[in-house]
Scaffold this motif. Structure first.
Motif, PDB file in Angstrom:
ATOM      1  N   VAL A 168     -45.629  23.498  17.671  1.00 43.95           N
ATOM      2  CA  VAL A 168     -45.323  24.560  18.624  1.00 43.95           C
ATOM      3  C   VAL A 168     -46.598  25.368  18.847  1.00 43.95           C
ATOM      4  CG1 VAL A 168     -43.917  26.590  19.068  1.00 43.95           C
ATOM      5  CG2 VAL A 168     -42.949  24.656  17.824  1.00 43.95           C
ATOM      6  N   PHE A 169     -47.040  25.453  20.093  1.00 48.48           N
ATOM      7  CA  PHE A 169     -48.254  26.186  20.418  1.00 48.48           C
ATOM      8  C   PHE A 169     -48.024  27.683  20.218  1.00 48.48           C
ATOM      9  CE2 PHE A 169     -51.014  28.404  23.433  1.00 48.48           C
ATOM     10  CZ  PHE A 169     -52.243  27.916  23.021  1.00 48.48           C
ATOM     11  N   GLY A 170     -48.965  28.330  19.518  1.00 48.57           N
ATOM     12  CA  GLY A 170     -48.914  29.772  19.333  1.00 48.57           C
ATOM     13  C   GLY A 170     -47.994  30.242  18.227  1.00 48.57           C
ATOM     14  N   ILE A 171     -47.596  29.371  17.324  1.00 49.14           N
ATOM     15  CA  ILE A 171     -46.639  29.741  16.287  1.00 49.14           C
ATOM     16  C   ILE A 171     -47.209  30.783  15.312  1.00 49.14           C
ATOM     17  CG2 ILE A 171     -47.226  27.927  14.631  1.00 49.14           C
ATOM     18  CD1 ILE A 171     -44.163  27.585  14.227  1.00 49.14           C
ATOM     19  N   SER A 172     -48.533  30.820  15.155  1.00 46.72           N
ATOM     20  CA  SER A 172     -49.166  31.758  14.221  1.00 46.72           C
ATOM     21  C   SER A 172     -49.736  32.988  14.909  1.00 46.72           C
ATOM     22  CB  SER A 172     -50.284  31.053  13.445  1.00 46.72           C
ATOM     23  OG  SER A 172     -49.746  30.035  12.648  1.00 46.72           O
ATOM     24  N   LYS A 173     -49.422  33.171  16.161  1.00 46.84           N
ATOM     25  CA  LYS A 173     -49.979  34.305  16.918  1.00 46.84           C
ATOM     26  C   LYS A 173     -49.588  35.621  16.245  1.00 46.84           C
ATOM     27  CE  LYS A 173     -50.361  36.268  21.492  1.00 46.84           C
ATOM     28  NZ  LYS A 173     -50.050  36.117  22.898  1.00 46.84           N
TER      29      LYS A 173
END
Length: 71
Positions: free
Chosen positions: A46-51
């Protein structure tokens, strides 16, 4: 590389090297199968999961004093 070229090259090898070629081909097939199985077992990323979880220091990209002589 065509099958005829591969076949003619393999036919020119001694018997012991033909066995190695066979084992290598079997290894490649097993690796392909293993990779396909592993790929189907992994979850999609999932893109951006650690944002927002990580913060960089405000001076993150300022040059370090240790490298002053090299700049």
């Amino acid at each position: 590389m065509t099958e005829e070229l591969m076949s003619s090259e393999i036919q020119q090898l001694p018997e012991s090297l033909k066995q190695e070629v066979l084992h290598f081909a079997q290894f490649l097939r097993q690796e392909k199968t293993r990779r396909l199985e592993n790929k189907s077992n992994t979850k999609e990323r999932v893109f951006g999961i650690s944002k927002g979880r990580y913060k960089l220091a405000p001076d993150f990209d300022t040059p370090l004093a240790d490298f002053k002589d090299y700049m």
